[in-house]
Scaffold this active site. Sequence first.
Site, PDB file in Angstrom:
ATOM      1  N   GLU A   1       5.604  -1.573  -0.387  1.00 44.02           N
ATOM      2  CA  GLU A   1       4.218  -0.750   0.150  1.00 44.02           C
ATOM      3  C   GLU A   1       4.118   0.749  -0.088  1.00 44.02           C
ATOM      4  O   GLU A   1       3.402   1.389  -0.289  1.00 44.02           O
ATOM      5  CB  GLU A   1       3.833  -1.479   1.248  1.00 44.02           C
ATOM      6  CG  GLU A   1       3.039  -2.718   1.122  1.00 44.02           C
ATOM      7  CD  GLU A   1       4.064  -3.999   0.954  1.00 44.02           C
ATOM      8  OE1 GLU A   1       5.230  -3.594   1.015  1.00 44.02           O
ATOM      9  OE2 GLU A   1       3.771  -4.990   0.781  1.00 44.02           O
TER      10      GLU A   1
ATOM     11  N   GLU B   1       0.977  -5.292  -5.544  1.00 48.56           N
ATOM     12  CA  GLU B   1       1.661  -6.794  -5.892  1.00 48.56           C
ATOM     13  C   GLU B   1       0.677  -7.615  -6.134  1.00 48.56           C
ATOM     14  O   GLU B   1      -0.387  -8.135  -5.710  1.00 48.56           O
ATOM     15  CB  GLU B   1       2.461  -6.960  -4.305  1.00 48.56           C
ATOM     16  CG  GLU B   1       3.276  -5.896  -3.679  1.00 48.56           C
ATOM     17  CD  GLU B   1       3.530  -5.942  -2.325  1.00 48.56           C
ATOM     18  OE1 GLU B   1       3.139  -6.826  -1.824  1.00 48.56           O
ATOM     19  OE2 GLU B   1       4.012  -4.907  -1.786  1.00 48.56           O
TER      20      GLU B   1
ATOM     21  N   ASP C   1      -2.763  -5.545   7.186  1.00 40.45           N
ATOM     22  CA  ASP C   1      -1.440  -5.473   8.014  1.00 40.45           C
ATOM     23  C   ASP C   1      -0.381  -4.678   7.705  1.00 40.45           C
ATOM     24  O   ASP C   1       0.707  -4.419   8.195  1.00 40.45           O
ATOM     25  CB  ASP C   1      -1.059  -6.952   8.371  1.00 40.45           C
ATOM     26  CG  ASP C   1      -2.344  -7.928   8.879  1.00 40.45           C
ATOM     27  OD1 ASP C   1      -2.419  -8.321  10.019  1.00 40.45           O
ATOM     28  OD2 ASP C   1      -3.101  -7.972   7.790  1.00 40.45           O
ATOM     29  N   PHE C   2      -0.055  -4.535   6.379  1.00 39.37           N
ATOM     30  CA  PHE C   2       1.058  -3.690   5.829  1.00 39.37           C
ATOM     31  C   PHE C   2       0.953  -2.321   5.748  1.00 39.37           C
ATOM     32  O   PHE C   2       1.736  -1.631   5.317  1.00 39.37           O
ATOM     33  CB  PHE C   2       1.322  -4.349   4.381  1.00 39.37           C
ATOM     34  CG  PHE C   2       1.523  -5.981   4.168  1.00 39.37           C
ATOM     35  CD1 PHE C   2       1.539  -6.646   5.439  1.00 39.37           C
ATOM     36  CD2 PHE C   2       1.126  -6.391   3.025  1.00 39.37           C
ATOM     37  CE1 PHE C   2       1.570  -8.172   5.130  1.00 39.37           C
ATOM     38  CE2 PHE C   2       1.280  -7.931   2.866  1.00 39.37           C
ATOM     39  CZ  PHE C   2       1.526  -8.429   3.966  1.00 39.37           C
ATOM     40  N   ILE C   3      -0.346  -2.062   6.358  1.00 38.61           N
ATOM     41  CA  ILE C   3      -0.232  -0.444   6.361  1.00 38.61           C
ATOM     42  C   ILE C   3       0.516   0.204   6.982  1.00 38.61           C
ATOM     43  O   ILE C   3       0.881   1.444   6.653  1.00 38.61           O
ATOM     44  CB  ILE C   3      -1.975  -0.179   6.915  1.00 38.61           C
ATOM     45  CG1 ILE C   3      -2.436   1.117   6.255  1.00 38.61           C
ATOM     46  CG2 ILE C   3      -1.955   0.032   8.411  1.00 38.61           C
ATOM     47  CD1 ILE C   3      -4.068   1.407   6.416  1.00 38.61           C
TER      48      ILE C   3
ATOM     49  N   HIS D   1      -1.038 -10.843   9.601  1.00 39.93           N
ATOM     50  CA  HIS D   1      -1.701 -11.109   8.631  1.00 39.93           C
ATOM     51  C   HIS D   1      -3.471 -11.329   8.660  1.00 39.93           C
ATOM     52  O   HIS D   1      -3.943 -11.923   7.976  1.00 39.93           O
ATOM     53  CB  HIS D   1      -1.303 -12.350   7.561  1.00 39.93           C
ATOM     54  CG  HIS D   1      -0.061 -12.070   6.774  1.00 39.93           C
ATOM     55  ND1 HIS D   1       1.122 -12.002   7.065  1.00 39.93           N
ATOM     56  CD2 HIS D   1      -0.231 -12.159   5.551  1.00 39.93           C
ATOM     57  CE1 HIS D   1       1.939 -11.599   6.281  1.00 39.93           C
ATOM     58  NE2 HIS D   1       1.156 -11.819   5.311  1.00 39.93           N
TER      59      HIS D   1
END
Lengths: 346, 346, 327, 327
Positions: free
Chosen positions: C62, C31, C87-89, C131
């Site tokens: 993601e 992104e 954090d988006f894992i 985040h």
Amino acid sequence: MIDANNEAAGKNSLLADFYREMRRVRTFEERVGELFVRGQSAGSMLHLSIGEESAAVGICANMRDGDTFTTHHRGHGIFLARGADPARMMAEIAGKEAGYCHGKGGSMHIADMGLGHLGANAIVGGGIPAVVGAGLAARNRKTNAVSFAFFGDGATGQGILYESMNMAALWKLPVMFVCINNQYGMGTRIDQATANPNLHERAEAFGLAARTVDGLDVEDVNEAAAELIAGARAGQPAFLVIDCYRFFGHARKDKSPYRDETEEAEGRLKDPVIRARDKLISSGMMSEADLDAWDAEIATEMDATIDFSIAEKEPQLSSMYRDVYAPGEPEPEPVRTRLERVLARE
Amino acid sequence: MIDANNEAAGKNSLLADFYREMRRVRTFEERVGELFVRGQSAGSMLHLSIGEESAAVGICANMRDGDTFTTHHRGHGIFLARGADPARMMAEIAGKEAGYCHGKGGSMHIADMGLGHLGANAIVGGGIPAVVGAGLAARNRKTNAVSFAFFGDGATGQGILYESMNMAALWKLPVMFVCINNQYGMGTRIDQATANPNLHERAEAFGLAARTVDGLDVEDVNEAAAELIAGARAGQPAFLVIDCYRFFGHARKDKSPYRDETEEAEGRLKDPVIRARDKLISSGMMSEADLDAWDAEIATEMDATIDFSIAEKEPQLSSMYRDVYAPGEPEPEPVRTRLERVLARE
Amino acid sequence: MAKIETTYRDALRLALTEAMQADDNVIIMGEEVGRYGGAYGVTKGLIDEFGEDRVIDTPISEAAIVGAAVGAGMAGLRPVAELMYVDFIGMTMDQLANQAAKIRYMFGGQIGVPMVLRTQGGTGRSAGAQHSQSLEAYVMHTPGLRLAMPSTVDDAYHLLRQALKQPDPVVFIEHKGLYTMKGTLDTDAEPAGWGKARVMREGADIVIVSYSRQLHHALAAAEILARENGIQAAVIDLRTLNPLDFDTIRPLVEQAGRAMVVSEGAMTSGVAAELAARITEECFDFLEDPVVRVAGEDIPISVSPLLEKHSVPTPEFISDAVRMMLK
Amino acid sequence: MAKIETTYRDALRLALTEAMQADDNVIIMGEEVGRYGGAYGVTKGLIDEFGEDRVIDTPISEAAIVGAAVGAGMAGLRPVAELMYVDFIGMTMDQLANQAAKIRYMFGGQIGVPMVLRTQGGTGRSAGAQHSQSLEAYVMHTPGLRLAMPSTVDDAYHLLRQALKQPDPVVFIEHKGLYTMKGTLDTDAEPAGWGKARVMREGADIVIVSYSRQLHHALAAAEILARENGIQAAVIDLRTLNPLDFDTIRPLVEQAGRAMVVSEGAMTSGVAAELAARITEECFDFLEDPVVRVAGEDIPISVSPLLEKHSVPTPEFISDAVRMMLK
Ligand SMILES: Cc1ncc(C[n+]2csc(CCOP(=O)(O)OP(=O)(O)O)c2C)c(N)n1
Ligand SMILES: Cc1ncc(C[n+]2csc(CCOP(=O)(O)OP(=O)(O)O)c2C)c(N)n1
Ligand SMILES: [Mg+2]
Ligand SMILES: [Mg+2]
């Protein structure tokens, strides 16, 4: 392995080839069932593609060298139709060293890089996004290859399908999504899983070329596939739903108590193998005797896969630590070695 | 907080109320920008909803007591339009104890159970599936409530949106998806994120009632919202795209170098606040002077939020371990306490 | 090129640039990596040099980004996927742990997934609970995934170059607090090898093992301790958590008899637990004290700068902890 | 009801049934939980008793299942979401770790998420790398999530009843190898409290700490050791990993001077690491040996029954390890 675009070379009509290949798939699956009954399969998570043969054969006939594909937990037929060695498949299903993945993968994780099979998957929808990446590779490396994702109707519940379709359409990738709609995800009928079972409409909304074809007639599947795949190869990704019926339970132990016998009996009338056979006979292309001879030949071929897989040996225990990382990288330290080291104190 | 269905009680026309509320949102957001410039905000991840006021106000005017909603990282306006106390909001944005979440949440994690605000979210799409659950609760508990998910166009990239829409349609839940299409997700224009920017078509394919409305005119938004929400309350979940323009950068520090000034100037013409104001004046409903007086009043109200938030105190350090688990449960042991205990050896 | 003064951010970009120049198969996807130049500016300008086919702006997807990278890696590319925040894992864990990590093994060694997942984590920007996390433990616990976490400008470059040569998937976690850090980069110098830890400071009294930004906090603590208490702390930068280089740690701990591990991730069942358990196993007879874990509190991170700061180890906290051990 | 002979599976179903009878707000949602009765038969028949509005068959959408449960919990229901295999947790980690786990905290204590996520894990059915994992470490490392892992028939019932009373999200992981296990359940007896470990076997020579199916392997190993070597091993069942009951462990370890932790999850950065680190911290001066970790190998699980079996601890392995310690 059939190449629908190169049939002039073959001695049989395309339909005859389709029949033969579909029969091979069906017979193979029947043998998988037998392997389980004989207690020789690795576990019971065996998902037979009986009833779905036209999807496997009709699509794979339109693949070319260099094309890649991912499949799902019900992917034996697809791989076989793409040219797999059934003996090595059966050995894998038995968890043996001689299998495609040396007994590590099993029924749900067969793969073969030689044939472009990027892998079956035990995660519903898990293999879908990989084809977006393979499509990027084809585009950037100018290989003219298409990458195919095969999955069931149940995978339309997985968000990653939509993320992947959106990317494929946005980047105009040579990617083909093949949704084998056998009407069920385990015990859930498609209309119990969605308010709109016209699954191809979702793909359309993302900008894919999309349609649904009845899987009863393999020639219809072949035709729809040929058209959409040609588009995909030219950069218009596509989505094809193949309507069919899951003849048996979800996995080997499931007796489908959630659906009634009338429905099952009717569903099994939608038989692409029988349909092709009837057509060959009624059109006079082949005689019943010729077809019986083929069937017998195939039965022998597939019987041998059972014997082979049973006779082959289990993987060696030491292979357990291999292939976590690439060859040449240190293997993970076995727990026992660690303990010995830790406890070898002076 | 406006109730579009109960306007007879109000002394102003609905449009005037809409204007007033939209102005409050805009002014509040301007003050948030100021708080940042004054170095008093907690961080710089502040996403202003300027340009999107009609979405917040037009939808919230159709909410009822007991309705619930989740918002996204750009959700100040929605919460304010639903009746939030701007001072406590600003205090939260400043990371202060007096804020809605006692300084733990900040701009992206404001919530208020009293107003049915189940929470803003810093995960794009993260708040969407919760409304499916809230819809189930409304159905099972027969509360007649609708649950609303507010999110941006960028969230249409998240698979969980499709999973959630499918469930809402399948179960005929009182759920409303509100997609605020401000044309950008950070630096990515909607047509750079999808091949088909007609986002409502996706919702249709899942069986939702879906449409797109131009956010320029808050009355249009209100009308579309009223209709779809009535349907949702009756069990036909809906999806409304509100087309608008993100007037400023993505967050406070983004100067939008990825879009040109002409485009920005044009985009900012799509101003729902000015549109409502012009309409009120040209129709003779209100005079410019009256509106100026309102604006001034609002400016004063919002100025006070800055003073309040700056004057308020930071949370106490000891509050750090609170609210990880429910009241009455032991708090997590602080690392320091653990160390002291471990090292207090005889 | 030799020695240059640069930043962590620019060193990362240099590594990407050189790798892309050297191999057409290297692509970047994620992104805002293209036109925007990356949320933290790491990929700025790369789209101009390498074009849209190699620096690919993706939708906000993601899971599919990681999944597409898996497929790209299998099909002959060398993808560098970017996850804007670690954090988006959570959205990618299936593709990462069930696919990328297991493909080589499940398929009996037929193929690997040579991808790098670049991301960043940690506190320091009042970015709130979603985040600001340090989630490397999820990765370290997943067999099949390599894990690199550069702490220096030098390693921002060298470790990333090395990661891009790995045959297996590498999760490469930067720290948001380090991008503007300045330092010297010697591109010609032989770097510490892939999978090798580095002794950043010698010291006979205690060994502090750390990585990523906490390495700097550990070094700062060591300075404080030397200055104020005459305590000499050795400080080790792990650089990679998988592979984990124990050979560098063991002799130092055996000598000092005391060890501390410092990690920004939450304490319980985190990386610090593994390191403490491992050091104890390997050096038990030499330890005067239990290995001390200084790690993130077992709480979410607040947006309040005050609470945020004290949710993870600070140099003062680390030095206090050492003094508590040595008193 | 008092004492009944039943199975782990039926005990779970009984707990669900009673909770649903007692509170209309309890709902079950997940794949195949209704008409099919659950992939492992736990919810069989519940749809007939409680109807489609309370036993909800979902599409195959793990992320949204967990997300919907979060919303349902916030809006007044008490959802029991089922994840068919813990291996699918990767798709749900964002909803689980960024939403469920953090909502109470981020929102300053305004509201909690009283949900139970039931799932099952572990080896034993040749189900391959994506259906055989033990992923409790991901959960244990996430502040805000409770984690319960019943090993006995008694706890299948009591722990689930207790989980259903928790104000915070509970991940409840069953073991696929235990469903058919028989045992005695006393529904009237006062159960061990929520968050309390249980001493399953006394023994002065070593303390083995375990949970879930490995608890049985540990008990079997203890029998072997007693019989063959006269070694007396105490065995503790943790029951919940969050809360973690250290008060039960500490005195026993201090007395025995030796401890082993046994977990089916992969060794590195797993639950065993946390337990080993924690025991070492708390009991350091009493330890004769380092705490030994017996855990899953750092590899994916093979479909081959032979490789599968040896990828995780066996009773023989555990007893060997104890003998190695005590020799
Ligand atoms: C992510 C995920 N969820 C659930 C399952 C369990 N599961 C295996 S197959 C299956 C049904 C899949 O249905 P469909 O996609 O239609 O494929 P079919 O079995 O009909 O071929 C389910 C729920 C899984 N393997 N992966
Ligand atoms: C899952 C996730 N991915 C990426 C981000 C980083 N991010 C924050 S806002 C944003 C853009 C969102 O665009 P949109 O949904 O259109 O909302 P807008 O900012 O336009 O209001 C991105 C990519 C995030 N917060 N969460
Ligand atoms: Mg199906
Ligand atoms: Mg937007």
